[in-house]
Design a protein around this motif. Structure first.
Motif, PDB file in Angstrom:
ATOM      1  N   GLU A  37      13.927  13.797   7.719  1.00 42.77           N
ATOM      2  CA  GLU A  37      15.848  14.382   8.122  1.00 42.77           C
ATOM      3  C   GLU A  37      15.818  12.994   9.289  1.00 42.77           C
ATOM      4  O   GLU A  37      15.221  12.108   9.678  1.00 42.77           O
ATOM      5  CB  GLU A  37      15.120  14.648   9.208  1.00 42.77           C
ATOM      6  CG  GLU A  37      14.891  16.652   8.040  1.00 42.77           C
ATOM      7  CD  GLU A  37      14.099  17.244   8.757  1.00 42.77           C
ATOM      8  OE1 GLU A  37      14.491  17.827  10.735  1.00 42.77           O
ATOM      9  OE2 GLU A  37      14.219  18.897   8.387  1.00 42.77           O
ATOM     10  N   LEU A  38      17.420  12.708   8.738  1.00 45.55           N
ATOM     11  CA  LEU A  38      18.226  11.789   9.240  1.00 45.55           C
ATOM     12  C   LEU A  38      19.520  12.808  10.292  1.00 45.55           C
ATOM     13  O   LEU A  38      19.475  13.738  10.168  1.00 45.55           O
ATOM     14  CB  LEU A  38      18.368  11.235   8.805  1.00 45.55           C
ATOM     15  CG  LEU A  38      17.619   9.771   7.674  1.00 45.55           C
ATOM     16  CD1 LEU A  38      18.231   9.086   6.716  1.00 45.55           C
ATOM     17  CD2 LEU A  38      17.029   9.057   9.293  1.00 45.55           C
ATOM     18  N   ALA A  39      19.958  12.017  11.151  1.00 49.65           N
ATOM     19  CA  ALA A  39      21.339  12.951  12.149  1.00 49.65           C
ATOM     20  C   ALA A  39      22.095  12.018  11.467  1.00 49.65           C
ATOM     21  O   ALA A  39      22.220  10.755  11.678  1.00 49.65           O
ATOM     22  CB  ALA A  39      21.213  13.058  13.356  1.00 49.65           C
ATOM     23  N   LEU A  40      22.914  12.449  10.550  1.00 54.06           N
ATOM     24  CA  LEU A  40      24.685  11.382  10.337  1.00 54.06           C
ATOM     25  C   LEU A  40      25.452  11.479  11.489  1.00 54.06           C
ATOM     26  O   LEU A  40      25.852  13.211  11.830  1.00 54.06           O
ATOM     27  CB  LEU A  40      25.039  12.409   9.242  1.00 54.06           C
ATOM     28  CG  LEU A  40      26.075  11.416   8.489  1.00 54.06           C
ATOM     29  CD1 LEU A  40      25.299  11.545   6.973  1.00 54.06           C
ATOM     30  CD2 LEU A  40      27.184  12.296   8.365  1.00 54.06           C
ATOM     31  N   HIS A  41      25.899   9.997  12.638  1.00 52.02           N
ATOM     32  CA  HIS A  41      26.673  10.631  13.255  1.00 52.02           C
ATOM     33  C   HIS A  41      28.091  10.102  12.628  1.00 52.02           C
ATOM     34  O   HIS A  41      28.477   8.898  12.610  1.00 52.02           O
ATOM     35  CB  HIS A  41      26.786  10.231  14.382  1.00 52.02           C
ATOM     36  CG  HIS A  41      25.357  10.027  15.290  1.00 52.02           C
ATOM     37  ND1 HIS A  41      25.157  10.633  16.031  1.00 52.02           N
ATOM     38  CD2 HIS A  41      23.564  10.471  14.813  1.00 52.02           C
ATOM     39  CE1 HIS A  41      24.306  11.313  16.734  1.00 52.02           C
ATOM     40  NE2 HIS A  41      22.909  11.371  16.117  1.00 52.02           N
ATOM     41  N   LYS A  42      29.324  10.953  12.298  1.00 55.74           N
ATOM     42  CA  LYS A  42      30.529  10.534  11.885  1.00 55.74           C
ATOM     43  C   LYS A  42      31.029   9.903  13.070  1.00 55.74           C
ATOM     44  O   LYS A  42      31.175  10.395  14.032  1.00 55.74           O
ATOM     45  CB  LYS A  42      30.993  11.776  11.205  1.00 55.74           C
ATOM     46  CG  LYS A  42      30.812  12.401  10.320  1.00 55.74           C
ATOM     47  CD  LYS A  42      31.545  14.037   9.666  1.00 55.74           C
ATOM     48  CE  LYS A  42      31.774  14.061   8.139  1.00 55.74           C
ATOM     49  NZ  LYS A  42      32.112  15.210   8.131  1.00 55.74           N
ATOM     50  N   ALA A  43      31.950   8.820  12.724  1.00 62.31           N
ATOM     51  CA  ALA A  43      32.898   7.861  12.919  1.00 62.31           C
ATOM     52  C   ALA A  43      33.886   8.832  13.896  1.00 62.31           C
ATOM     53  O   ALA A  43      34.755   8.635  14.940  1.00 62.31           O
ATOM     54  CB  ALA A  43      33.399   6.691  12.281  1.00 62.31           C
ATOM     55  N   ASP A  44      34.087  10.046  13.282  1.00 60.67           N
ATOM     56  CA  ASP A  44      34.927  10.793  14.162  1.00 60.67           C
ATOM     57  C   ASP A  44      34.593  11.893  15.808  1.00 60.67           C
ATOM     58  O   ASP A  44      35.828  11.991  16.548  1.00 60.67           O
ATOM     59  CB  ASP A  44      35.768  11.690  13.530  1.00 60.67           C
ATOM     60  CG  ASP A  44      34.980  13.199  12.897  1.00 60.67           C
ATOM     61  OD1 ASP A  44      33.444  13.086  13.734  1.00 60.67           O
ATOM     62  OD2 ASP A  44      35.191  14.107  12.309  1.00 60.67           O
ATOM     63  N   GLY A  45      33.212  11.231  15.300  1.00 57.95           N
ATOM     64  CA  GLY A  45      32.460  11.433  16.716  1.00 57.95           C
ATOM     65  C   GLY A  45      32.413  13.407  16.606  1.00 57.95           C
ATOM     66  O   GLY A  45      32.174  14.042  18.313  1.00 57.95           O
ATOM     67  N   SER A  46      32.776  13.706  15.601  1.00 54.70           N
ATOM     68  CA  SER A  46      32.177  15.421  15.637  1.00 54.70           C
ATOM     69  C   SER A  46      30.264  15.466  15.514  1.00 54.70           C
ATOM     70  O   SER A  46      29.905  14.120  15.828  1.00 54.70           O
ATOM     71  CB  SER A  46      32.381  15.622  14.617  1.00 54.70           C
ATOM     72  OG  SER A  46      32.511  15.070  13.125  1.00 54.70           O
ATOM     73  N   LYS A  47      30.272  16.625  16.003  1.00 56.63           N
ATOM     74  CA  LYS A  47      28.987  17.169  16.043  1.00 56.63           C
ATOM     75  C   LYS A  47      28.076  16.333  14.518  1.00 56.63           C
ATOM     76  O   LYS A  47      28.624  16.966  13.850  1.00 56.63           O
ATOM     77  CB  LYS A  47      28.770  18.688  16.336  1.00 56.63           C
ATOM     78  CG  LYS A  47      27.535  19.039  16.633  1.00 56.63           C
ATOM     79  CD  LYS A  47      26.817  20.149  15.939  1.00 56.63           C
ATOM     80  CE  LYS A  47      25.803  20.735  17.036  1.00 56.63           C
ATOM     81  NZ  LYS A  47      25.262  22.222  16.405  1.00 56.63           N
ATOM     82  N   PRO A  48      26.758  16.001  15.544  1.00 58.06           N
ATOM     83  CA  PRO A  48      25.660  15.392  14.612  1.00 58.06           C
ATOM     84  C   PRO A  48      25.484  16.353  13.282  1.00 58.06           C
ATOM     85  O   PRO A  48      25.070  17.496  14.163  1.00 58.06           O
ATOM     86  CB  PRO A  48      24.856  15.043  14.954  1.00 58.06           C
ATOM     87  CG  PRO A  48      25.150  14.401  16.107  1.00 58.06           C
ATOM     88  CD  PRO A  48      26.239  15.541  16.416  1.00 58.06           C
ATOM     89  N   LYS A  89      10.655  11.687  17.584  1.00 54.71           N
ATOM     90  CA  LYS A  89       9.579  12.422  16.818  1.00 54.71           C
ATOM     91  C   LYS A  89       8.917  11.925  15.323  1.00 54.71           C
ATOM     92  O   LYS A  89       7.975  11.638  15.694  1.00 54.71           O
ATOM     93  CB  LYS A  89       9.551  13.832  17.024  1.00 54.71           C
ATOM     94  CG  LYS A  89      10.212  13.981  15.738  1.00 54.71           C
ATOM     95  CD  LYS A  89      10.453  15.884  15.372  1.00 54.71           C
ATOM     96  CE  LYS A  89      11.258  16.408  14.666  1.00 54.71           C
ATOM     97  NZ  LYS A  89      11.433  17.666  14.262  1.00 54.71           N
ATOM     98  N   TYR A  90       9.501  10.514  15.107  1.00 53.93           N
ATOM     99  CA  TYR A  90       9.485  10.011  14.032  1.00 53.93           C
ATOM    100  C   TYR A  90       9.124   8.678  13.742  1.00 53.93           C
ATOM    101  O   TYR A  90       8.378   7.740  12.931  1.00 53.93           O
ATOM    102  CB  TYR A  90      10.365  10.095  12.383  1.00 53.93           C
ATOM    103  CG  TYR A  90      10.349  11.739  12.133  1.00 53.93           C
ATOM    104  CD1 TYR A  90       9.826  12.531  11.085  1.00 53.93           C
ATOM    105  CD2 TYR A  90      11.865  12.385  12.431  1.00 53.93           C
ATOM    106  CE1 TYR A  90      10.178  13.464  11.119  1.00 53.93           C
ATOM    107  CE2 TYR A  90      12.471  13.841  12.306  1.00 53.93           C
ATOM    108  CZ  TYR A  90      11.189  14.326  11.675  1.00 53.93           C
ATOM    109  OH  TYR A  90      11.754  15.759  11.397  1.00 53.93           O
TER     110      TYR A  90
END
Length: 171
Positions: A37-48, A89-90
Motif C-alpha cells: 500500500e502506497l499513498a499517491l500525492h498528486k502534484a495539484d495538492g489534492s487529498k492523497p 508502519k511499513y
C-alpha cells in the motif's frame, strides 16, 4: 502518522495503466512489491489516494507499476508528477550503520573540532557511496561522502553528525 517518499511518477507506460516511477528508495523491490500500500500525492495538492501495487517490473532506469483498480491509461494519466509515499508502519529495522534518508536529512554536521559545518539537505546516490549535500548558514554548499574515513559518528536521536574534515573536503 508520517509518510516517506519512495518514488515519483514521471509518466505513463503503454496503454494498460502502467506508470513509470523514478525510485527514491534503497528498497524498491520491497516498497513496490505486489500488494504494497502506497499513498499517491498528486502534484495539484489534492487529498492523497491510497493505492495497492498490482504489478512491478524494472525497465531501463525506471520501476514500472500498476495499481489495483487502475487498469487503463485513462485511469492513471492524471498521476504524472505525483509522489509515492510509504507509511512509517511499513518501515523495517535496518542493519547497524544503515539509516533511512529521512533520518539523515536535517541533521547538523559538525567537525571533530566542534565547528558547525551545516545541515544535511539532500542525499545523492552515486553508486560507490552516498554523498550528503550540506548547506551552511552562509557560504557555499559542501558535499560530504558517506565513508568511514570522513563520517565518524551519527546520532539520530540528537540529529547530529560528526565528521573528520580531510584536506580539500570543504574547499
Amino acid at each position: 502518522m508520517e509518510w516517506f517518499n519512495v518514488g515519483k511518477i514521471v509518466n505513463t507506460h503503454g496503454i494498460w495503466g502502467e506508470i513509470r516511477v523514478i525510485s527514491s528508495t534503497d528498497f524498491p523491490d520491497e516498497r513496490f512489491e505486489v500488494g504494497s500500500e502506497l499513498a499517491l500525492h498528486k502534484a495539484d495538492g489534492s487529498k492523497p489516494i491510497t493505492v495497492k501495487v498490482a504489478s512491478h517490473r524494472k525497465h531501463k532506469n525506471f520501476n514500472l507499476l500498476t495499481f489495483e483498480g487502475y487498469s487503463l491509461l485513462k485511469d492513471v494519466d492524471g498521476f504524472r508528477n505525483a509522489i509515492l509515499k510509504v507509511s512509517e508502519k511499513y518501515l523495517t529495522d535496518l542493519e547497524e550503520n544503515e539509516f533511512y534518508f529521512h533520518e539523515i536529512i536535517g541533521c547538523t554536521v559538525e567537525s571533530t573540532d566542534g565547528d558547525v559545518i551545516g545541515e544535511v539537505t539532500e542525499i545523492l546516490q552515486t553508486g560507490a557511496n552516498d554523498v550528503w549535500t550540506v548547506k551552511p548558514k552562509q557560504g557555499k554548499t559542501h558535499y560530504i561522502p558517506y565513508i568511514e574515513d570522513v563520517v565518524k559518528s551519527i546520532d539520530i536521536k540528537n540529529k547530529k553528525i560528526t565528521i573528520e574534515v580531510l584536506d580539500g573536503l570543504l574547499s
